[in-house]
Design a protein around this motif. Structure first.
Motif, PDB file in Angstrom:
ATOM      1  N   UNK A   7       0.844  -1.190   0.000  1.00 49.80           N
ATOM      2  CA  UNK A   7       0.000   0.000   0.000  1.00 49.80           C
ATOM      3  C   UNK A   7       0.879   1.240   0.000  1.00 49.80           C
ATOM      4  N   UNK A   8       0.240   2.382  -0.106  1.00 50.49           N
ATOM      5  CA  UNK A   8       0.916   3.657  -0.030  1.00 50.49           C
ATOM      6  C   UNK A   8       1.666   3.775   1.294  1.00 50.49           C
ATOM      7  N   UNK A   9       2.843   4.344   1.288  1.00 51.02           N
ATOM      8  CA  UNK A   9       3.692   4.597   2.460  1.00 51.02           C
ATOM      9  C   UNK A   9       4.263   3.341   3.119  1.00 51.02           C
ATOM     10  N   UNK A  10       4.108   2.173   2.508  1.00 45.83           N
ATOM     11  CA  UNK A  10       4.754   0.966   3.028  1.00 45.83           C
ATOM     12  C   UNK A  10       6.253   1.061   2.753  1.00 45.83           C
ATOM     13  N   UNK A  11       7.047   0.445   3.622  1.00 47.35           N
ATOM     14  CA  UNK A  11       8.484   0.338   3.389  1.00 47.35           C
ATOM     15  C   UNK A  11       8.736  -1.072   2.870  1.00 47.35           C
ATOM     16  N   UNK A  12       9.342  -1.159   1.674  1.00 45.71           N
ATOM     17  CA  UNK A  12       9.556  -2.450   1.031  1.00 45.71           C
ATOM     18  C   UNK A  12      11.038  -2.708   0.810  1.00 45.71           C
ATOM     19  N   UNK A  13      11.369  -3.987   0.660  1.00 47.44           N
ATOM     20  CA  UNK A  13      12.731  -4.393   0.336  1.00 47.44           C
ATOM     21  C   UNK A  13      12.721  -4.884  -1.103  1.00 47.44           C
ATOM     22  N   UNK A  14      13.669  -4.387  -1.892  1.00 50.06           N
ATOM     23  CA  UNK A  14      13.779  -4.802  -3.287  1.00 50.06           C
ATOM     24  C   UNK A  14      14.820  -5.919  -3.383  1.00 50.06           C
ATOM     25  N   UNK A  15      14.793  -6.665  -4.490  1.00 52.93           N
ATOM     26  CA  UNK A  15      15.740  -7.766  -4.672  1.00 52.93           C
ATOM     27  C   UNK A  15      17.177  -7.269  -4.791  1.00 52.93           C
ATOM     28  N   UNK A  16      17.366  -6.121  -5.459  1.00 54.33           N
ATOM     29  CA  UNK A  16      18.706  -5.558  -5.598  1.00 54.33           C
ATOM     30  C   UNK A  16      18.793  -4.258  -4.812  1.00 54.33           C
ATOM     31  N   UNK A  17      19.889  -4.030  -4.082  1.00 53.12           N
ATOM     32  CA  UNK A  17      20.025  -2.773  -3.336  1.00 53.12           C
ATOM     33  C   UNK A  17      20.301  -1.585  -4.268  1.00 53.12           C
ATOM     34  N   UNK A  19      22.374   1.725  -5.520  1.00 54.19           N
ATOM     35  CA  UNK A  19      23.829   1.966  -5.545  1.00 54.19           C
ATOM     36  C   UNK A  19      24.389   2.619  -4.272  1.00 54.19           C
ATOM     37  N   UNK A  20      23.556   3.320  -3.507  1.00 54.01           N
ATOM     38  CA  UNK A  20      24.041   3.936  -2.263  1.00 54.01           C
ATOM     39  C   UNK A  20      24.237   2.887  -1.165  1.00 54.01           C
ATOM     40  N   UNK A  21      23.742   1.664  -1.391  1.00 57.94           N
ATOM     41  CA  UNK A  21      23.919   0.583  -0.424  1.00 57.94           C
ATOM     42  C   UNK A  21      22.669   0.231   0.363  1.00 57.94           C
ATOM     43  N   UNK A  22      21.664   1.089   0.320  1.00 54.35           N
ATOM     44  CA  UNK A  22      20.425   0.866   1.076  1.00 54.35           C
ATOM     45  C   UNK A  22      19.476  -0.039   0.289  1.00 54.35           C
ATOM     46  N   UNK A  23      18.692  -0.839   1.005  1.00 54.52           N
ATOM     47  CA  UNK A  23      17.739  -1.724   0.350  1.00 54.52           C
ATOM     48  C   UNK A  23      16.310  -1.507   0.856  1.00 54.52           C
ATOM     49  N   UNK A  24      16.074  -0.381   1.534  1.00 56.93           N
ATOM     50  CA  UNK A  24      14.735  -0.050   2.032  1.00 56.93           C
ATOM     51  C   UNK A  24      14.184   1.094   1.196  1.00 56.93           C
ATOM     52  N   UNK A  37      10.902   5.744  -2.954  1.00 52.66           N
ATOM     53  CA  UNK A  37      11.965   6.638  -2.515  1.00 52.66           C
ATOM     54  C   UNK A  37      12.951   5.846  -1.666  1.00 52.66           C
ATOM     55  N   UNK A  38      14.238   5.975  -2.002  1.00 47.08           N
ATOM     56  CA  UNK A  38      15.290   5.291  -1.247  1.00 47.08           C
ATOM     57  C   UNK A  38      15.396   5.932   0.133  1.00 47.08           C
ATOM     58  N   UNK A  39      15.373   5.100   1.181  1.00 51.64           N
ATOM     59  CA  UNK A  39      15.466   5.635   2.534  1.00 51.64           C
ATOM     60  C   UNK A  39      16.922   5.901   2.938  1.00 51.64           C
ATOM     61  N   UNK A  40      17.865   5.548   2.078  1.00 48.16           N
ATOM     62  CA  UNK A  40      19.270   5.832   2.348  1.00 48.16           C
ATOM     63  C   UNK A  40      19.660   7.217   1.873  1.00 48.16           C
ATOM     64  N   UNK A  41      19.471   7.485   0.573  1.00 48.57           N
ATOM     65  CA  UNK A  41      19.929   8.754  -0.001  1.00 48.57           C
ATOM     66  C   UNK A  41      18.794   9.690  -0.399  1.00 48.57           C
ATOM     67  N   UNK A  46      10.599   6.005 -10.458  1.00 47.37           N
ATOM     68  CA  UNK A  46       9.260   5.585 -10.855  1.00 47.37           C
ATOM     69  C   UNK A  46       9.390   4.393 -11.799  1.00 47.37           C
ATOM     70  N   UNK A  47       8.720   3.296 -11.450  1.00 50.46           N
ATOM     71  CA  UNK A  47       8.774   2.104 -12.291  1.00 50.46           C
ATOM     72  C   UNK A  47       7.363   1.560 -12.522  1.00 50.46           C
ATOM     73  N   UNK A  48       7.136   0.902 -13.655  1.00 49.74           N
ATOM     74  CA  UNK A  48       5.813   0.318 -13.918  1.00 49.74           C
ATOM     75  C   UNK A  48       5.426  -0.698 -12.833  1.00 49.74           C
ATOM     76  N   UNK A  49       4.143  -0.768 -12.519  1.00 48.27           N
ATOM     77  CA  UNK A  49       3.641  -1.663 -11.464  1.00 48.27           C
ATOM     78  C   UNK A  49       4.060  -3.117 -11.685  1.00 48.27           C
TER      79      UNK A  49
END
Length: 68
Positions: A7-17, A19-24, A37-41, A46-49
């Protein structure tokens, strides 16, 4: 849990981190495309659903549905 419900505002983990090193990532827009939005940098992408559901690993934190 094979169901990847997000849902909107959920924090998700992607398969690949990022480049800044963050995966959230935080979901900041939903529609045909999903903006995350990367929570690191703070960089946002924007990517297709369809591509997002393939690349998302899991939901780390559910959003508070009380937010308006």
């Amino acid at each position: 849990m094979s169901d990847k419900s997000f849902e909107m505002n959920d924090v998700v983990e992607m398969k690949k981190p990022h480049p800044c090193g963050e995966n959230k990532w935080k979901i900041i827009r939903m529609g045909m495309d999903i903006r995350i939005k990367c929570l690191g940098c703070g960089h946002s992408v924007m990517i297709p659903r369809k591509e997002f559901t393939k690349k998302m690993k899991r939901v780390l934190e559910k959003s508070n549905s009380t937010e308006v």
